[in-house]
Design a protein around this motif. Sequence first.
Motif, short mmCIF file in Angstrom:
data_model
loop_
_atom_site.label_atom_id
_atom_site.label_comp_id
_atom_site.label_asym_id
_atom_site.label_seq_id
_atom_site.Cartn_x
_atom_site.Cartn_y
_atom_site.Cartn_z
N ASP A 150 -81.46 44.72 -16.93
CA ASP A 150 -82.27 43.51 -16.97
C ASP A 150 -82.06 42.81 -18.32
OD1 ASP A 150 -84.13 41.50 -16.77
OD2 ASP A 150 -85.88 42.82 -16.82
N PRO A 151 -81.03 41.94 -18.43
CA PRO A 151 -80.73 41.29 -19.70
C PRO A 151 -81.86 40.42 -20.27
CG PRO A 151 -78.90 41.04 -18.17
CD PRO A 151 -80.04 41.63 -17.40
N SER A 152 -82.89 40.15 -19.50
CA SER A 152 -84.02 39.38 -20.04
C SER A 152 -84.97 40.27 -20.84
CB SER A 152 -84.78 38.68 -18.91
OG SER A 152 -85.38 39.64 -18.06
N THR A 153 -84.75 41.59 -20.80
CA THR A 153 -85.61 42.54 -21.50
C THR A 153 -84.89 43.13 -22.71
OG1 THR A 153 -86.66 43.12 -19.41
CG2 THR A 153 -86.99 44.64 -21.24
N VAL A 213 -79.76 42.76 -28.42
CA VAL A 213 -79.55 44.03 -27.73
C VAL A 213 -80.54 44.06 -26.57
CG1 VAL A 213 -79.46 46.53 -27.97
CG2 VAL A 213 -78.90 45.08 -29.93
N VAL A 214 -80.00 44.06 -25.35
CA VAL A 214 -80.83 43.94 -24.15
C VAL A 214 -80.54 45.08 -23.17
CG1 VAL A 214 -81.01 41.43 -24.36
CG2 VAL A 214 -79.16 42.44 -23.00
N LEU A 229 -74.88 44.32 -25.66
CA LEU A 229 -75.00 43.23 -26.61
C LEU A 229 -74.71 41.90 -25.92
CD1 LEU A 229 -73.02 44.68 -29.65
CD2 LEU A 229 -75.48 44.60 -29.33
N LEU A 230 -75.55 40.90 -26.21
CA LEU A 230 -75.32 39.53 -25.74
C LEU A 230 -75.26 38.63 -26.97
CD1 LEU A 230 -77.71 39.06 -22.67
CD2 LEU A 230 -75.26 39.47 -22.67
N PHE A 231 -74.21 37.80 -27.05
CA PHE A 231 -74.05 36.93 -28.20
C PHE A 231 -74.77 35.60 -27.97
CE2 PHE A 231 -71.64 33.92 -30.89
CZ PHE A 231 -71.92 34.51 -32.10
N ASN A 232 -75.56 35.19 -28.95
CA ASN A 232 -76.27 33.91 -28.91
C ASN A 232 -75.56 32.97 -29.88
OD1 ASN A 232 -78.08 31.76 -29.62
ND2 ASN A 232 -79.73 32.95 -28.68
N LYS A 233 -74.79 32.01 -29.35
CA LYS A 233 -73.97 31.11 -30.16
C LYS A 233 -74.81 30.16 -31.00
CE LYS A 233 -69.38 29.46 -29.25
NZ LYS A 233 -68.47 28.86 -28.30
N GLU A 234 -76.01 29.81 -30.55
CA GLU A 234 -76.87 28.91 -31.33
C GLU A 234 -77.34 29.57 -32.61
OE1 GLU A 234 -80.13 27.03 -29.35
OE2 GLU A 234 -78.89 26.53 -27.61
N ARG A 235 -77.70 30.85 -32.53
CA ARG A 235 -78.20 31.59 -33.69
C ARG A 235 -77.11 32.35 -34.43
NH1 ARG A 235 -81.71 34.36 -30.12
NH2 ARG A 235 -80.78 36.22 -31.00
#
Length: 112
Positions: A99-102, A94-95, A83-89
């Motif tokens: 490869d966290p870009s996928t 879930v990546v 899990l990567l948290f997106n503070k803006e949204r």
Amino acid sequence: MKSFLAFLIAMGIIVTLSDAVCWRKMHKPEEDKNGCMINGKVYPFGHIERTEDCYTCNCSEDGVECCSLSFKTIFYKKNECKLLFNKERCDYDVVQKDDPSTPCRSDYARMG
């Protein structure tokens, strides 16, 4: 009526497969009487729609009560994904671990 029932069932599944956090803190006598301190920032008394850390809060002279605006999915392939948290949204992605870009491909990869 059937669509409303389907909506209620879907919401029940989403709540069951996610994890929201609420907390409460009472003011100490020596604390600032101009508002509530939340993660190092003073917010004014009243309803706080969104803090910098993605909480919605109610601040009073007695204390503060906050709930997370984001829901953290608890059902995903933990051996392959993270899990990567997106503070803006105020949302989690879930990546792929490697490869966290996928994004991870899963029926439950996005919950909330």
